[in-house]
Design a protein around this motif. Structure first.
Motif, PDB file in Angstrom:
ATOM      1  N   GLY A  27       3.820  -8.239   1.044  1.00 27.25           N
ATOM      2  CA  GLY A  27       4.214  -7.128   0.183  1.00 27.25           C
ATOM      3  C   GLY A  27       4.256  -5.757   0.813  1.00 27.25           C
ATOM      4  O   GLY A  27       4.620  -4.772   0.151  1.00 27.25           O
ATOM      5  N   PHE A  28       3.883  -5.654   2.094  1.00 28.28           N
ATOM      6  CA  PHE A  28       3.970  -4.349   2.744  1.00 28.28           C
ATOM      7  C   PHE A  28       5.430  -4.033   3.053  1.00 28.28           C
ATOM      8  O   PHE A  28       6.179  -4.891   3.534  1.00 28.28           O
ATOM      9  CB  PHE A  28       3.160  -4.355   4.039  1.00 28.28           C
ATOM     10  CG  PHE A  28       3.189  -3.036   4.779  1.00 28.28           C
ATOM     11  CD1 PHE A  28       2.395  -1.979   4.366  1.00 28.28           C
ATOM     12  CD2 PHE A  28       4.016  -2.863   5.882  1.00 28.28           C
ATOM     13  CE1 PHE A  28       2.422  -0.771   5.041  1.00 28.28           C
ATOM     14  CE2 PHE A  28       4.044  -1.653   6.558  1.00 28.28           C
ATOM     15  CZ  PHE A  28       3.245  -0.610   6.143  1.00 28.28           C
ATOM     16  N   GLN A  29       5.825  -2.790   2.786  1.00 27.63           N
ATOM     17  CA  GLN A  29       7.187  -2.364   3.091  1.00 27.63           C
ATOM     18  C   GLN A  29       7.168  -0.867   3.402  1.00 27.63           C
ATOM     19  O   GLN A  29       6.568  -0.083   2.665  1.00 27.63           O
ATOM     20  CB  GLN A  29       8.131  -2.647   1.916  1.00 27.63           C
ATOM     21  CG  GLN A  29       9.584  -2.308   2.206  1.00 27.63           C
ATOM     22  CD  GLN A  29      10.508  -2.771   1.082  1.00 27.63           C
ATOM     23  OE1 GLN A  29      10.490  -3.932   0.708  1.00 27.63           O
ATOM     24  NE2 GLN A  29      11.292  -1.862   0.557  1.00 27.63           N
ATOM     25  N   ALA A  30       7.808  -0.487   4.504  1.00 26.91           N
ATOM     26  CA  ALA A  30       7.782   0.923   4.892  1.00 26.91           C
ATOM     27  C   ALA A  30       9.035   1.272   5.672  1.00 26.91           C
ATOM     28  O   ALA A  30       9.618   0.426   6.358  1.00 26.91           O
ATOM     29  CB  ALA A  30       6.543   1.216   5.733  1.00 26.91           C
ATOM     30  N   TYR A  31       9.428   2.538   5.559  1.00 28.65           N
ATOM     31  CA  TYR A  31      10.599   3.054   6.272  1.00 28.65           C
ATOM     32  C   TYR A  31      10.262   4.454   6.785  1.00 28.65           C
ATOM     33  O   TYR A  31       9.582   5.227   6.109  1.00 28.65           O
ATOM     34  CB  TYR A  31      11.802   3.117   5.333  1.00 28.65           C
ATOM     35  CG  TYR A  31      13.004   3.838   5.906  1.00 28.65           C
ATOM     36  CD1 TYR A  31      13.848   3.211   6.817  1.00 28.65           C
ATOM     37  CD2 TYR A  31      13.291   5.150   5.535  1.00 28.65           C
ATOM     38  CE1 TYR A  31      14.955   3.863   7.346  1.00 28.65           C
ATOM     39  CE2 TYR A  31      14.397   5.812   6.061  1.00 28.65           C
ATOM     40  CZ  TYR A  31      15.224   5.163   6.958  1.00 28.65           C
ATOM     41  OH  TYR A  31      16.310   5.821   7.482  1.00 28.65           O
ATOM     42  N   ASP A  32      10.748   4.760   7.980  1.00 27.01           N
ATOM     43  CA  ASP A  32      10.493   6.086   8.538  1.00 27.01           C
ATOM     44  C   ASP A  32      11.683   6.514   9.388  1.00 27.01           C
ATOM     45  O   ASP A  32      12.323   5.675  10.049  1.00 27.01           O
ATOM     46  CB  ASP A  32       9.228   6.066   9.405  1.00 27.01           C
ATOM     47  CG  ASP A  32       8.805   7.461   9.843  1.00 27.01           C
ATOM     48  OD1 ASP A  32       9.062   8.417   9.090  1.00 27.01           O
ATOM     49  OD2 ASP A  32       8.229   7.587  10.933  1.00 27.01           O
ATOM     50  N   PRO A  65       2.786  -1.585  11.611  1.00 24.56           N
ATOM     51  CA  PRO A  65       3.305  -2.764  10.911  1.00 24.56           C
ATOM     52  C   PRO A  65       2.240  -3.720  10.389  1.00 24.56           C
ATOM     53  O   PRO A  65       2.549  -4.599   9.585  1.00 24.56           O
ATOM     54  CB  PRO A  65       4.173  -3.443  11.984  1.00 24.56           C
ATOM     55  CG  PRO A  65       4.556  -2.345  12.913  1.00 24.56           C
ATOM     56  CD  PRO A  65       3.361  -1.444  12.956  1.00 24.56           C
ATOM     57  N   ASN A  66       0.974  -3.554  10.814  1.00 24.84           N
ATOM     58  CA  ASN A  66      -0.100  -4.397  10.291  1.00 24.84           C
ATOM     59  C   ASN A  66      -0.529  -3.985   8.889  1.00 24.84           C
ATOM     60  O   ASN A  66      -1.422  -4.594   8.310  1.00 24.84           O
ATOM     61  CB  ASN A  66      -1.324  -4.339  11.216  1.00 24.84           C
ATOM     62  CG  ASN A  66      -1.071  -5.014  12.538  1.00 24.84           C
ATOM     63  OD1 ASN A  66      -0.349  -5.997  12.603  1.00 24.84           O
ATOM     64  ND2 ASN A  66      -1.655  -4.489  13.595  1.00 24.84           N
ATOM     65  N   GLY A  67       0.108  -2.920   8.364  1.00 21.97           N
ATOM     66  CA  GLY A  67      -0.223  -2.481   7.017  1.00 21.97           C
ATOM     67  C   GLY A  67      -1.318  -1.447   6.971  1.00 21.97           C
ATOM     68  O   GLY A  67      -1.940  -1.243   5.915  1.00 21.97           O
ATOM     69  N   VAL A  68      -1.575  -0.775   8.095  1.00 24.58           N
ATOM     70  CA  VAL A  68      -2.554   0.314   8.137  1.00 24.58           C
ATOM     71  C   VAL A  68      -1.798   1.630   8.017  1.00 24.58           C
ATOM     72  O   VAL A  68      -0.829   1.863   8.752  1.00 24.58           O
ATOM     73  CB  VAL A  68      -3.366   0.291   9.443  1.00 24.58           C
ATOM     74  CG1 VAL A  68      -4.388   1.425   9.448  1.00 24.58           C
ATOM     75  CG2 VAL A  68      -4.058  -1.051   9.618  1.00 24.58           C
ATOM     76  N   VAL A  69      -2.215   2.492   7.096  1.00 20.58           N
ATOM     77  CA  VAL A  69      -1.530   3.770   6.902  1.00 20.58           C
ATOM     78  C   VAL A  69      -2.408   4.911   7.381  1.00 20.58           C
ATOM     79  O   VAL A  69      -3.635   4.810   7.421  1.00 20.58           O
ATOM     80  CB  VAL A  69      -1.130   3.982   5.423  1.00 20.58           C
ATOM     81  CG1 VAL A  69      -0.186   2.890   4.956  1.00 20.58           C
ATOM     82  CG2 VAL A  69      -2.358   4.046   4.525  1.00 20.58           C
ATOM     83  N   ALA A  70      -1.757   6.002   7.744  1.00 21.49           N
ATOM     84  CA  ALA A  70      -2.468   7.144   8.313  1.00 21.49           C
ATOM     85  C   ALA A  70      -2.983   8.073   7.229  1.00 21.49           C
ATOM     86  O   ALA A  70      -2.449   8.140   6.121  1.00 21.49           O
ATOM     87  CB  ALA A  70      -1.537   7.901   9.250  1.00 21.49           C
ATOM     88  N   LYS A  71      -4.003   8.811   7.584  1.00 17.84           N
ATOM     89  CA  LYS A  71      -4.476   9.930   6.782  1.00 17.84           C
ATOM     90  C   LYS A  71      -5.051  10.961   7.741  1.00 17.84           C
ATOM     91  O   LYS A  71      -5.304  10.670   8.926  1.00 17.84           O
ATOM     92  CB  LYS A  71      -5.524   9.485   5.768  1.00 17.84           C
ATOM     93  CG  LYS A  71      -6.774   8.869   6.369  1.00 17.84           C
ATOM     94  CD  LYS A  71      -7.737   8.445   5.265  1.00 17.84           C
ATOM     95  CE  LYS A  71      -8.989   7.799   5.855  1.00 17.84           C
ATOM     96  NZ  LYS A  71      -9.941   7.397   4.791  1.00 17.84           N
ATOM     97  N   ILE A 128       0.862  -1.181   0.000  1.00 18.40           N
ATOM     98  CA  ILE A 128       0.000   0.000   0.000  1.00 18.40           C
ATOM     99  C   ILE A 128       0.898   1.230   0.000  1.00 18.40           C
ATOM    100  O   ILE A 128       2.009   1.196   0.547  1.00 18.40           O
ATOM    101  CB  ILE A 128      -0.947  -0.002   1.227  1.00 18.40           C
ATOM    102  CG1 ILE A 128      -2.005   1.096   1.096  1.00 18.40           C
ATOM    103  CG2 ILE A 128      -0.183   0.094   2.536  1.00 18.40           C
ATOM    104  CD1 ILE A 128      -3.115   1.004   2.125  1.00 18.40           C
ATOM    105  N   GLN A 129       0.425   2.283  -0.607  1.00 23.63           N
ATOM    106  CA  GLN A 129       1.226   3.506  -0.687  1.00 23.63           C
ATOM    107  C   GLN A 129       1.255   4.198   0.667  1.00 23.63           C
ATOM    108  O   GLN A 129       0.213   4.478   1.258  1.00 23.63           O
ATOM    109  CB  GLN A 129       0.637   4.453  -1.736  1.00 23.63           C
ATOM    110  CG  GLN A 129       1.530   5.629  -2.078  1.00 23.63           C
ATOM    111  CD  GLN A 129       2.783   5.204  -2.831  1.00 23.63           C
ATOM    112  OE1 GLN A 129       2.741   4.327  -3.689  1.00 23.63           O
ATOM    113  NE2 GLN A 129       3.906   5.822  -2.483  1.00 23.63           N
ATOM    114  N   ILE A 130       2.457   4.470   1.162  1.00 20.78           N
ATOM    115  CA  ILE A 130       2.621   5.153   2.438  1.00 20.78           C
ATOM    116  C   ILE A 130       2.561   6.665   2.200  1.00 20.78           C
ATOM    117  O   ILE A 130       3.184   7.168   1.267  1.00 20.78           O
ATOM    118  CB  ILE A 130       3.972   4.787   3.094  1.00 20.78           C
ATOM    119  CG1 ILE A 130       4.147   3.273   3.155  1.00 20.78           C
ATOM    120  CG2 ILE A 130       4.079   5.411   4.484  1.00 20.78           C
ATOM    121  CD1 ILE A 130       3.128   2.575   3.991  1.00 20.78           C
TER     122      ILE A 130
END
Length: 426
Positions: A157-162, A282-288, A101-103
């Motif tokens: 397929g989830f991947q994120a860096y912060d 990390p569960n693949g939920v992104v903020a808005k 998913i797009q972060i």
């Protein structure tokens, strides 16, 4: 740093043979200085590691965390995660790891914090100590500069860096029975104004006197921003869609209805440049950006992934914490009522009744009685029992919503008939 964390994750993945996995790597690069009794007592500098692995098969999961990236620790983590999975029972609400998913693009770091040194922090502490000496008082506190790196990857397929930066300082000044505390944290070191914080500390300290014995009852109160944040964070901790739908909270069947006071607006904003943003979990939920409560109307409730899947909705995430305010100064708020109490902060806040939403807690860092727009004297601490949504219906006026921590902006609040049920002798 991202490449190093990805290399570590790839090494872990190469050793896994399971239906699903989730890997979370956190590295914190910190400088921490403690001071007490007008002197520095401790310096801590270095990196801390935390690696978390969750493995899953047929709805059963096991999770293990280590604080080392050495091969032996990683192998031990993998072994224990599989061992825990094999000894667990099937989770009927197993939702699987996050998918691609797009972060959202956020900037959680500030170069001025990255460049902040122990010498910079020492200069600030020198000012703090000299200020206390001039008041013939003692000061203690904890100053930190932290750079946090987080990397997450899943089999789906989830991947994120912060990368997140934070500078924080807490100061407690005391003399006899007079004691008060100021806490402030910012994303950017350049945005921390030591002179303004000392002025705030001194103003609050000077307003204190030897406290008179308080009495139980209902009072007009001005909750200072620290008290507002702690009070409503506790409320938000118990707000979630599942409990609401099951009738286990006061918000049952209240979504999109006027339930809070009309002066109360609470939201998260991923575009506020002053604040850090929890952009994903990390569960693949992104903020808005979300309005939780708009002019008293409940617009959204926190919704986790498992329950969102069950009811066919999109999960959400609290990115940061903003309560909108008005343009009143503390002096303005004092003049709006004949008398009342200024509450600098709360602590030991606990749940009393989840279904009613009732909480309890104690005042701290000084309580002042004011009358006709002027502070008259200090009082000993009190215990409150209150229901936060009912408190918002009693808001008479608000201060300006201002930066309090790197993740929050909240105002002072003038509230009618705040309920105190017990008193202390200190």
């Amino acid at each position: 740093m991202r490449d190093q964390m990805k290399t570590l994750a790839d090494k872990i993945i190469s050793k896994l043979n399971c239906e699903d996995y989730e890997i979370d790597i956190n590295i914190n690069d910190s400088i921490m200085i403690r001071y007490a009794q007008n002197r520095i007592t401790q310096n801590i500098v270095g990196e801390n590691y935390q690696v978390s692995l969750t493995v899953s098969e047929n709805g059963r999961s096991g999770k293990y965390i280590v604080n080392s990236i050495e091969d032996d620790s990683i192998d031990f983590m993998i072994m224990k995660a599989f061992e825990m999975m094999n000894n667990s029972v099937k989770d009927p609400e197993f939702a699987g790891s996050g998918i691609f998913i797009q972060i959202p693009e956020v900037k959680n770091y500030c170069e001025s914090t990255i460049n902040c040194t122990m010498d910079d922090m020492g200069c600030y502490i020198e000012k703090i100590i000299y200020n206390a000496v001039e008041k013939e008082a003692n000061v203690s506190g904890f100053m930190t500069r932290n750079i946090s790196y987080q990397y997450s990857v899943t089999k789906n397929g989830f991947q994120a860096y912060d990368k997140t930066t934070n500078f924080s300082n807490s100061m407690t000044m005391a003399k006899g029975k007079r004691e008060t505390k100021i806490v402030k944290s910012v994303k950017g070191f350049k945005n921390y104004n030591i002179d303004a914080e000392l002025e705030n500390l001194n103003r609050r300290f000077s307003a204190l006197s030897e406290p008179l014995q308080s009495e139980i009852g209902k009072y007009n109160v001005i909750l200072m921003p620290e008290a507002v944040l702690n009070f409503f964070q506790m409320m938000f901790w118990y707000m979630n869609r599942r409990d609401s739908d099951l009738g286990m909270s006061p918000y049952y069947n209240q979504l999109n209805k006027l339930f809070f006071g009309e002066k109360f607006t609470f939201r998260s904003d991923i575009d506020d440049n002053d604040l850090t943003v929890k952009s994903y979990n990390p569960n693949g939920v992104v903020a808005k950006s979300l309005e939780w409560i708009k002019n008293g109307v409940i617009k959204n409730l926190p919704l986790d992934k498992a329950y969102a899947n069950k009811i066919g909705e999109i999960p959400n995430l609290s990115a940061n914490f903003i309560i909108d305010g008005e343009n009143n100064s503390i002096d303005d708020l004092m003049k709006k009522v004949d008398n009342g109490l200024i509450i600098n902060n709360f602590w030991y806040i606990r749940n009393v009744d989840s279904k009613k939403g009732e909480i309890t807690g104690l005042t701290r860092d000084g309580v002042n009685y004011f009358e006709n727009g002027e502070i008259k004297h200090s009082l000993t601490n009190l215990r409150f029992n209150e229901i936060p949504y009912e408190v918002t219906r009693k808001i008479l006026a608000l201060g300006e919503s201002a930066l309090l921590t790197d993740y929050s902006k909240v105002p002072a609040m003038l509230i009618k008939d705040f309920n105190f049920v017990d008193v202390t002798t200190f």
